[in-house]
Write a protein that holds these residues in place. Structure first.
Motif, short mmCIF file in Angstrom:
data_model
loop_
_atom_site.label_atom_id
_atom_site.label_comp_id
_atom_site.label_asym_id
_atom_site.label_seq_id
_atom_site.Cartn_x
_atom_site.Cartn_y
_atom_site.Cartn_z
N VAL A 162 0.82 -1.22 0.00
CA VAL A 162 0.00 0.00 0.00
C VAL A 162 0.85 1.27 0.00
O VAL A 162 0.34 2.36 -0.28
N ARG A 163 2.15 1.16 0.30
CA ARG A 163 3.03 2.34 0.25
C ARG A 163 3.20 2.85 -1.17
O ARG A 163 3.61 4.00 -1.38
N LYS A 164 2.92 2.01 -2.15
CA LYS A 164 3.05 2.42 -3.55
C LYS A 164 1.83 3.20 -4.04
O LYS A 164 1.82 3.70 -5.17
N TRP A 165 0.82 3.33 -3.20
CA TRP A 165 -0.40 4.04 -3.58
C TRP A 165 -0.20 5.55 -3.39
O TRP A 165 -0.79 6.17 -2.51
N VAL A 166 0.64 6.13 -4.22
CA VAL A 166 0.93 7.56 -4.12
C VAL A 166 -0.20 8.35 -4.78
O VAL A 166 -1.15 7.78 -5.31
N SER A 167 -0.09 9.68 -4.76
CA SER A 167 -1.17 10.54 -5.23
C SER A 167 -1.57 10.22 -6.67
O SER A 167 -0.72 9.97 -7.53
N GLY A 168 -2.88 10.24 -6.91
CA GLY A 168 -3.42 9.96 -8.23
C GLY A 168 -4.21 8.67 -8.26
O GLY A 168 -4.39 8.00 -7.24
N CYS A 169 -4.69 8.31 -9.44
CA CYS A 169 -5.49 7.09 -9.61
C CYS A 169 -4.58 5.87 -9.78
O CYS A 169 -3.49 5.97 -10.33
N PHE A 170 -5.04 4.73 -9.31
CA PHE A 170 -4.27 3.50 -9.43
C PHE A 170 -5.22 2.31 -9.36
O PHE A 170 -6.41 2.46 -9.02
N GLN A 171 -4.70 1.14 -9.68
CA GLN A 171 -5.51 -0.08 -9.70
C GLN A 171 -5.04 -1.06 -8.63
O GLN A 171 -3.84 -1.18 -8.37
N LEU A 172 -6.00 -1.72 -8.04
CA LEU A 172 -5.73 -2.95 -7.31
C LEU A 172 -5.93 -4.05 -8.34
O LEU A 172 -7.07 -4.39 -8.69
N LYS A 173 -4.84 -4.55 -8.88
CA LYS A 173 -4.94 -5.55 -9.93
C LYS A 173 -5.59 -6.82 -9.38
O LYS A 173 -5.60 -7.04 -8.17
N PRO A 174 -6.16 -7.65 -10.26
CA PRO A 174 -6.89 -8.83 -9.78
C PRO A 174 -6.09 -9.64 -8.77
O PRO A 174 -4.95 -10.04 -9.03
N GLN A 175 -6.69 -9.83 -7.62
CA GLN A 175 -6.09 -10.59 -6.53
C GLN A 175 -6.88 -11.88 -6.35
O GLN A 175 -8.09 -11.85 -6.12
N THR A 176 -6.19 -13.00 -6.46
CA THR A 176 -6.83 -14.30 -6.28
C THR A 176 -6.46 -14.86 -4.91
O THR A 176 -5.28 -15.01 -4.59
N VAL A 177 -7.47 -15.11 -4.11
CA VAL A 177 -7.25 -15.69 -2.78
C VAL A 177 -7.98 -17.02 -2.70
O VAL A 177 -8.97 -17.25 -3.40
N ASN A 178 -7.50 -17.88 -1.84
CA ASN A 178 -8.16 -19.15 -1.60
C ASN A 178 -8.98 -19.05 -0.32
O ASN A 178 -8.44 -18.73 0.75
N LEU A 179 -10.26 -19.31 -0.42
CA LEU A 179 -11.13 -19.26 0.75
C LEU A 179 -10.85 -20.48 1.64
O LEU A 179 -10.53 -21.57 1.14
#
Length: 476
Positions: A404-421
């Motif tokens: 989350v430190r890379k979320w600097v000012s401006g728009c950005f994406q949380l690229k598709p995250q695959t998790v195992n339930l």
């Protein structure tokens, strides 16, 4: 119809029959758009206005009561550590260190974090020898390290008036021997504190000296990349005049004939090796703000995370009385309110895409679009979890690839995250949420240390997370 033509048709029919008997439906994915909050000022950890306090017991019991800081919607306090009484002794008394521990306990109890700056003198020059300073650093940092989770950052301190690295021994930039001492002091601070604590230095020329110019002194080691990333800047005369009262005026060595704008650009360009912002904070230093019209631009360019609300009061009032027009997503408001909203990070969720149902033990994929409407990114490393909560059972699933430190000012994406339930996940309806708590296990369950998004109706104060969707079905 020939036998060869019938075979593909039969194969398709068999697949359809198997799907129907499996009882599973194709996963339905939706994209939810979220309503922004461009107006509210609300607290978030590790950013915003800081309140000045003295926590080393010099002013009595009021140094232990920080309830008004939290009540004002602030999350940071700043304190000098006055070492005036120990200039002639190699050891700081244990009573002083115990008193500091009591103060840090009080900061933690109020859900705050603290910025600390040790100093030997207030309005005079000092001549404390290097060996004594290094010994004091080790003692002070034992307490600081034991309480690292509530230390927002340290200001390098120790040298010069107010610990600001001017007007005193070891502060002359053109003196090579003093440069070696400065390096060893910074090295000692870094080596005796955890990597989770950033260090802010007062002057860009000293920062550049340590990072880029000064040969490593004999007996010292080159700073690691992690240590280099920890070093940032605090400007304690913000907007006073053209050069911020000497903050950028010293051109005699490392900056050569560079203009003031070139020197400022050096601080504007500071960035970590992983692409995040460095710590940046400070204060005004007089009733005058000669360059008040530059407030928004310079706070954005330098990625300010925090600033003193108590000093100077007249300067703060000028921001309160100066009205700004609406621009972009910012409403018409006072300069003070805009600073209050935009100091540090201000994360806003635009939309998120995910399935409305899933099966225990199988995968779940989420992606999102976000914006950081603040001046800076999140400075300190934090985990981020995808949360499934049905009121009785709560499953926190880590997203380990997201920094989350890379979320600097401006728009950005949380690229598709695959998790195992989890395989043993109870079936039923769950709230789906994003949770960005403090990295320290001691603070993770305290919602005042978790990050709130700048959206309407997403934040759960009791849970400390941001609700993405009210009902996701988990099948057995």
């Amino acid at each position: 119809m020939s036998k060869n033509k019938l075979l593909p048709i039969l194969a398709v029919l068999i697949v359809l029959i198997l799907i129907s008997y499996s009882g599973k439906k194709p996963e339905e994915r939706i994209t939810v758009k979220y309503t922004a909050d461009f107006n509210s000022v609300f607290p978030n950890p590790e950013r915003g206005w800081h309140n000045r306090r003295d926590v080393d017991g010099r002013n009595g019991d009021d140094d232990r009561d920080f309830s008004d800081v939290r009540a004002a919607g602030h999350t940071l306090v700043h304190s000098y550590l006055r070492l005036d009484d120990f200039r002639e002794t190699d050891r700081i008394p244990q009573s002083y260190l115990d008193d500091l521990q009591e103060a840090l306990d009080a900061v933690r109890a109020q859900g705050l974090k603290i910025i600390l700056r040790p100093t030997y003198v207030w309005d005079e020059e000092h001549s404390v020898p290097e060996a004594r300073i290094l010994g004091h650093i080790e003692q002070i940092n034992c307490v600081i390290s034991a309480n690292a989770e509530i230390i927002n950052h340290l200001e390098a301190g120790y040298l010069g008036m107010w610990g600001e690295w001017h007007s005193g021994r070891y502060t002359e930039l053109s003196n090579k021997r003093e440069g070696d001492t400065r390096y060893r002091i910074v090295e000692k601070i870094l080596n005796t504190t955890p990597n989770t604590i950033p260090i802010a230095m007062r002057y860009p020329m000293h920062l550049r000296e340590i990072l880029d110019e000064l040969p490593v002194p004999e007996g010292s080691e080159p700073l690691t990349q992690t240590q280099r990333d920890r070093l940032g800047h605090h400007n304690d005369c913000f907007l006073f005049n053209e050069d911020d009262r000497g903050t950028y005026a010293r051109k005699d060595l490392w900056f050569g004939d560079q203009t003031l704008n070139h020197q400022k650009q050096y601080t504007f360009d500071l960035i970590t090796s992983y692409g995040g912002n460095k710590i940046m904070g400070g204060e005004t230093c007089s009733p005058a703000i000669d360059r008040i019209e530059n407030t928004q631009a310079e706070m954005a360019y330098a990625n300010w995370s925090e600033i003193n609300i108590n000093f100077w009061g007249e300067a703060i009032n000028k921001w309160k009385n100066r009205m700004l027009p609406a621009i972009g997503n910012d409403p018409a408001e006072s300069e003070f309110d805009r600073i209050s909203r935009k100091l540090g990070y201000r994360l806003r969720l635009i939309d998120a895409t995910f399935p409305t149902s899933a099966t225990a033990g199988e995968s779940f994929i989420i992606s999102a679009n976000l914006s950081n409407d603040g001046y800076a990114g999140i400075i300190k490393k934090r985990p981020i979890y995808l949360v499934f909560d049905n009121g009785t059972e709560r499953y926190n699933i880590d997203l380990p690839e997201v920094d989350v430190r890379k979320w600097v000012s401006g728009c950005f994406q949380l690229k598709p995250q695959t998790v195992n339930l989890p395989l043993n996940m109870q079936s039923g309806e769950y709230k789906l949420a994003l949770w960005i708590p403090d990295a320290a296990p001691k603070l993770q369950r305290r919602s005042e240390y978790s990050i709130r998004f700048a959206n309407q109706n997403l934040w759960s104060e009791s849970k400390g997370y941001n609700v993405l969707f009210e009902s996701v079905r988990i099948n057995p």
